[in-house]
Motif scaffolding. Structure first.
Motif, mmCIF file in Angstrom:
data_model
loop_
_atom_site.group_PDB
_atom_site.id
_atom_site.type_symbol
_atom_site.label_atom_id
_atom_site.label_comp_id
_atom_site.label_asym_id
_atom_site.label_seq_id
_atom_site.Cartn_x
_atom_site.Cartn_y
_atom_site.Cartn_z
ATOM 1 N N ARG A 296 -102.665 12.032 -16.197
ATOM 2 C CA ARG A 296 -101.678 12.503 -15.584
ATOM 3 C C ARG A 296 -101.517 12.604 -14.092
ATOM 4 O O ARG A 296 -100.906 12.106 -13.446
ATOM 5 N N VAL A 297 -102.881 12.810 -13.559
ATOM 6 C CA VAL A 297 -103.056 12.815 -12.161
ATOM 7 C C VAL A 297 -102.922 11.072 -11.630
ATOM 8 O O VAL A 297 -102.053 11.099 -10.529
ATOM 9 N N ALA A 298 -103.360 10.524 -12.438
ATOM 10 C CA ALA A 298 -103.454 9.172 -11.855
ATOM 11 C C ALA A 298 -101.916 8.573 -11.911
ATOM 12 O O ALA A 298 -101.384 7.936 -11.007
ATOM 13 N N THR A 299 -101.079 8.893 -13.003
ATOM 14 C CA THR A 299 -99.643 8.582 -13.093
ATOM 15 C C THR A 299 -99.059 9.205 -12.241
ATOM 16 O O THR A 299 -98.350 8.288 -11.364
ATOM 17 N N GLN A 300 -99.230 10.355 -11.796
ATOM 18 C CA GLN A 300 -98.444 11.063 -10.829
ATOM 19 C C GLN A 300 -98.758 10.236 -9.381
ATOM 20 O O GLN A 300 -97.676 10.031 -8.648
ATOM 21 N N ASP A 301 -99.720 10.379 -9.065
ATOM 22 C CA ASP A 301 -100.074 9.398 -7.871
ATOM 23 C C ASP A 301 -99.559 8.036 -7.582
ATOM 24 O O ASP A 301 -98.671 7.837 -6.683
ATOM 25 N N ALA A 302 -99.488 7.395 -9.087
ATOM 26 C CA ALA A 302 -98.800 5.855 -8.643
ATOM 27 C C ALA A 302 -97.352 6.180 -8.511
ATOM 28 O O ALA A 302 -96.830 5.196 -7.852
ATOM 29 N N ILE A 303 -96.730 6.911 -9.198
ATOM 30 C CA ILE A 303 -95.080 7.348 -8.916
ATOM 31 C C ILE A 303 -94.712 7.660 -7.765
ATOM 32 O O ILE A 303 -94.042 7.108 -7.071
ATOM 33 N N HIS A 304 -95.794 8.698 -7.032
ATOM 34 C CA HIS A 304 -95.659 8.765 -5.671
ATOM 35 C C HIS A 304 -95.539 7.694 -4.796
ATOM 36 O O HIS A 304 -94.912 7.366 -3.831
ATOM 37 N N LYS A 305 -96.546 6.749 -5.219
ATOM 38 C CA LYS A 305 -96.856 5.608 -4.290
ATOM 39 C C LYS A 305 -95.653 4.608 -4.373
ATOM 40 O O LYS A 305 -95.256 3.800 -3.615
ATOM 41 N N SER A 311 -95.489 -2.193 -5.781
ATOM 42 C CA SER A 311 -96.438 -2.074 -6.838
ATOM 43 C C SER A 311 -97.515 -1.316 -6.660
ATOM 44 O O SER A 311 -97.929 -1.223 -5.514
ATOM 45 N N VAL A 312 -98.312 -0.709 -7.620
ATOM 46 C CA VAL A 312 -99.252 0.029 -7.515
ATOM 47 C C VAL A 312 -100.371 -0.458 -8.658
ATOM 48 O O VAL A 312 -100.059 -0.731 -9.978
ATOM 49 N N GLN A 313 -101.598 -0.115 -8.277
ATOM 50 C CA GLN A 313 -102.780 -0.505 -9.310
ATOM 51 C C GLN A 313 -103.225 1.009 -9.455
ATOM 52 O O GLN A 313 -103.458 1.840 -8.811
ATOM 53 N N ILE A 314 -103.222 0.927 -11.037
ATOM 54 C CA ILE A 314 -103.770 2.282 -11.684
ATOM 55 C C ILE A 314 -105.030 1.822 -12.305
ATOM 56 O O ILE A 314 -105.385 0.895 -13.197
ATOM 57 N N ASP A 315 -106.153 2.622 -11.767
ATOM 58 C CA ASP A 315 -107.503 2.262 -12.405
ATOM 59 C C ASP A 315 -107.918 3.757 -12.781
ATOM 60 O O ASP A 315 -108.127 4.726 -11.816
ATOM 61 N N VAL A 316 -108.026 4.200 -13.930
ATOM 62 C CA VAL A 316 -108.591 5.423 -14.357
ATOM 63 C C VAL A 316 -109.349 5.251 -15.670
ATOM 64 O O VAL A 316 -109.070 4.377 -16.746
#
Lengths: 572, 294
Positions: A296-305, A311-316
């Motif tokens: 949830r936190v990672a996705t939220q950050d990505a959406i904000h970015k 584009s955004v890199q998600i690593d979790v």
């Protein structure tokens, strides 16, 4: 009027009260309880100020943690880390859950939150619980909201150095009157008296009216009517309003709203990143909660970015040898959330249509709320309204609370020597209100977007010969069939004089005052007679309590169609 | 507080009874709650909004907003509820072209009916004995400065809908006050007129519906020079009276043979009737005598 010797708090949650009669009226504070964030503002005598908590924050996260004996909310409590909120002990998103039954799709979509939302799918309130020391401790959305409001109240009392009682709250347009009573209940639990509940975009409209009024004062003349389209999209709800503003009066022309928001975007994106999310989370163990929290936190950050990047890199690392490593670009994000944006678009189109306003006539387009930073949403609004730019004079996350504070000052009877409070919002009903008649149909007595206060009446008649009783079942909503609408209450008219079917005239009158209190009156008139045949019934709605999903079925089972009504065709 | 609520609910009930009785589209409201500022009979939407009958949508909107700012329950408290209901209703009707046309037609007819039935009675009342001279305000010239109302408030009133002064009570104040108010008028629109002329003048100064040709030329008007209009109207009245007199005499003289016969028949029948009643009465007495003898 003489003061009554004693007062009894009304059984319903508000008292529908007028303003206090003291010489120095208390200025009501404005509270914007958002699904994810919350803020408080007040009129300080010359302008609206937004109160800050001890950590100097204007926006406070709306959550309550049940970790220790005393629950603590996001106003006073300091999160050591974002993940703490997602440990299972904290309840949030209560605005999406309040006043909803467990058959509601919005409740079902909340099941992936890191606390327990249990449904039995029978039309009762869902079971909500926080995980405290590996024990699921039950609570209710009202309780959570009340705890949070108590903290807000305490914070405001410290800063304003006076006791706070009256508040103006913003609510989503799509809230039913039953949900409104739940909000009022929460306020009552927190010791607050709701002076007004404003649909969020109308609070923004009031702020806009004030800004226009000031602009007129500065460059003399040109106080012509301006039409504005307001879209307010936060974490939980998307609301649209069309308002006509002139001379500090904001006249709402139409409202439209739906329970879609940032939360849906977040969940869509989470599903996109991890398609078998539901299976992973079904066990609701501590580890599962932790891993969804991380996601949830990672996705939220990505959406904000993604609001500023393409584009955004998600690593979790979700633990359990489950890692997500993905690049999401804006196009992908927009595709994943297509349904959300489509719904927003349809709301805007519907609202413009209801207001009978052409896009060329719209002077300003105001997009506020947490989701207003999403480029796709901004582009969408501009393309629907065929405009190149949006209104810039407002802080997107503070507009609603400022409007609420203005309304608080106006409704408390405060006047400003410089005319800054020479304001008024003329509200409309966001949903139609009517009764069940003509079989299983919903017959509106007060249509949607009717200017408030209002009083309307409609005549019905009996369907059986010598029918002496009739059931008045009051609903709110837009559906043609009663099941698609919210039940508000029911009562029986008894003692209709025996007559052939179609002869007795049953008048149903509905009255909504400016503080949005609904009264339903029903009386029987026989043709030729000038007076009601029996005493008129007056019922304040909503009367239903929890578990009302059952009521309609029970009524139907007990009475069948024996107490039905039909509308009288108007003779022209 | 609960008491207040109770009163409100009673008024609601009262209104509903009232309306069920009336069966009319016009919402009648109990205005005592609106601070007594509004007269109960003020259900004319134009008067309520304080706009002229030919005002456009923008003027109506402006007036509506201005009044809302005064009476909306957010500002005026619960007392404003009833008044705001009426405002909303009036606004809704006048802002919708078709509804407004219907409404205009309904009140227009009322006005026309009153217009042809010129009553011959002046609108203003008299205080004390009738005098040969009377006060009259030429509302065409009046600029609505309120000077006269200020100086002689028992004699003059403001018509807020038309924004001009009007005589309510002849000699409602003492002579000195009236003199001051006549003097104070900046446009000299307060005239001393003969008592006989007063009724005609006061009738004519009221706006009358104009005859429309399809969608063109409707609306309301009053004569530009009310004194000239009064002269010609009086002349018309005299002529009308003369012709009416002539006509009634004429009808009396003209009786067709058929009518004469019908009348004769009717008279005969009446006589017969009287006779038969007498017969019945005799019969009754006779039979009762017989019964008692038995």
């Amino acid at each position: 009027m003489a003061e009554p010797a004693y007062t009894v708090a009304s059984d319903s949650d508000t008292t529908g009260e007028e303003k206090s009669s003291s010489a120095f009226p208390e200025i009501a504070i404005g509270i914007d309880v958002g699904t994810s964030q919350c803020s408080v503002a007040v009129w300080n005598g010359s302008e609206v100020v937004i109160l800050k908590n001890t950590r100097n924050q204007k926006k406070m996260r709306s959550y309550v943690t049940f970790k220790d004996d005393i629950p603590s909310g996001g106003v006073s409590h300091q999160l050591s880390h974002e993940h703490e909120m997602l440990s299972g002990a904290a309840i949030f998103n209560m605005k999406r859950l309040i006043g909803r039954v467990d058959t509601d799709p919005v409740v079902h979509s909340s099941k992936s939150l890191p606390f327990l939302v249990q449904t039995l799918d029978i039309g009762v309130r869902p079971f909500i619980a926080a995980l405290v020391n590996n024990v699921w401790r039950s609570t209710t959305p009202e309780e959570v909201l009340a705890i949070f409001l108590v903290e807000l109240k305490a914070m405001a009392e410290v800063q304003l150095k006076r006791p706070i009682r009256n508040v103006v709250l913003t609510i989503p347009v799509s809230f039913s009157r039953f949900q409104v009573t739940r909000i009022e209940r929460a306020c009552a639990m927190a010791g607050l008296h709701v002076l007004r509940l404003m649909p969020e975009p109308t609070a923004v409209a009031l702020l806009y009216a004030q800004q226009q009024q000031q602009a007129v004062h500065e460059n003399i003349g040109g106080g012509a009517e301006k039409i504005a389209l307001i879209l307010n999209m936060g974490a939980g709800y998307c609301d649209v309003a069309v308002t006509a503003t002139a001379g500090g009066v904001s006249q709402i022309k139409a409202l439209a709203g739906s329970a879609i928001g940032g939360e849906d975007i977040l969940q869509n994106t989470m599903h996109h990143l991890l398609p078998d999310l539901e299976i992973l989370f079904s066990k609701h163990g501590i580890n599962e909660i932790k891993s969804t929290g991380l996601l949830r936190v990672a996705t939220q950050d990505a959406i904000h970015k993604l609001s500023s990047q393409t584009s955004v890199q998600i690593d979790v690392d979700l633990g359990n040898e489950l890692k997500i490593c993905k690049v999401v670009d804006q196009e992908e994000f927009e595709e994943v959330n297509k349904n959300v944006f489509e719904k927003c678009e349809s709301l805007i189109i519907q609202c413009l249509h209801d207001a009978k306003v052409q896009t060329e006539d719209v002077a300003d387009i105001i997009v506020v709320g947490g989701c207003s930073y999403i480029p796709k949403l901004r582009n969408l609004v501009m393309s629907v309204c065929k405009r190149q730019e949006l209104y810039k004079g407002m802080n997107p996350v503070e507009a609603a609370v400022c409007g609420a504070a203005l309304e608080g000052a106006v409704a408390s009877g405060i006047s400003d020597p410089f005319g800054s409070l020479d304001l008024l919002t003329i509200q409309v009903t966001p949903l139609a209100i009517g009764i069940r008649a003509d079989g299983n149909k919903f017959v509106p007595v007060i249509p949607r977007n009717t200017t408030m206060p209002t009083r309307k009446e409609l005549a019905f008649t009996t369907v059986h010969d010598n029918q002496t009783e009739a059931l008045i079942v009051v609903y709110e909503g837009e559906g043609e069939k009663v099941e698609e609408n919210h039940l508000l209450g029911y009562f029986k008219i008894m003692g209709i004089p025996p007559a052939p079917k179609g002869v007795p005239e049953i008048n149903v009158c509905m009255d909504i005052d400016a503080s949005n209190v609904l009264r339903v009156l029903a009386g029987v008139v026989l043709p030729g007679s000038r007076h009601p045949a029996i005493p008129v019934m007056e019922v304040r709605m909503p009367t239903v309590d929890d578990g009302h999903g059952w009521c309609v079925e029970a009524l139907h089972r007990t009475y069948g169609s024996g107490l039905d009504l039909v509308t009288i065709q108007k003779k022209i | 507080m609960d008491l207040g609520f109770f009163v409100v609910s009673l008024t609601l009930l009262f209104n509903d009874f009232e309306r069920w009785r009336q069966r009319s589209t016009v919402i009648r409201c109990d205005n005592r709650r609106a601070g007594g500022k509004v007269r109960a009979e003020k259900n004319n939407y134009y008067e309520l909004l304080g706009v002229s009958v030919d005002s456009n949508a923008r003027e109506i909107k402006d007036a509506y907003r201005k009044l809302q700012k005064k009476y909306h329950p957010d500002i005026a408290g619960q007392e404003g509820h009833e008044h705001t209901l009426m405002l909303n209703e009036a606004y809704k009707v006048l802002m919708k072209e078709d509804m407004r046309r219907h409404y205009d037609a309904s009140i227009g007819q009322m006005r026309v009916r009153n217009g042809t039935n010129y009553s011959g009675v002046a609108y203003s009342a008299w205080k004390g004995p009738l005098r040969p001279q009377a006060l009259f305000v030429d509302e065409n010239a009046c600029i609505g400065c309120r000077q006269c109302v200020h100086h002689a408030s028992n004699t003059f009133v403001m018509d807020e809908a038309l924004a001009c002064a009007r005589v309510k009570v002849q000699y409602g104040d003492d002579e000195q006050k009236i003199e001051v108010s006549v003097e104070s008028c900046p446009v000299n629109c307060i005239h001393w007129v003969d008592r006989e002329e007063l009724a005609v003048l006061e009738f004519l100064i009221q706006p009358q519906p104009k005859e429309a040709y399809g969608v063109f030329g409707g609306g309301w008007e009053r004569p530009a020079n009310v004194f000239m209009a009064a002269k010609s109207f009086s002349k018309q009245l005299k002529q009308q009276a003369a012709t009416e007199h002539y006509q009634t005499r004429a009808t009396r003289e003209e009786e067709t043979p058929a009518q004469a016969e019908a009348r004769a028949n009717a008279i005969r029948k009446l006589k017969m009737d009287r006779f038969s009643r007498f017969q019945n009465w005799v019969k009754e007495i006779f039979s009762s005598n017989m019964l008692s003898r038995d």
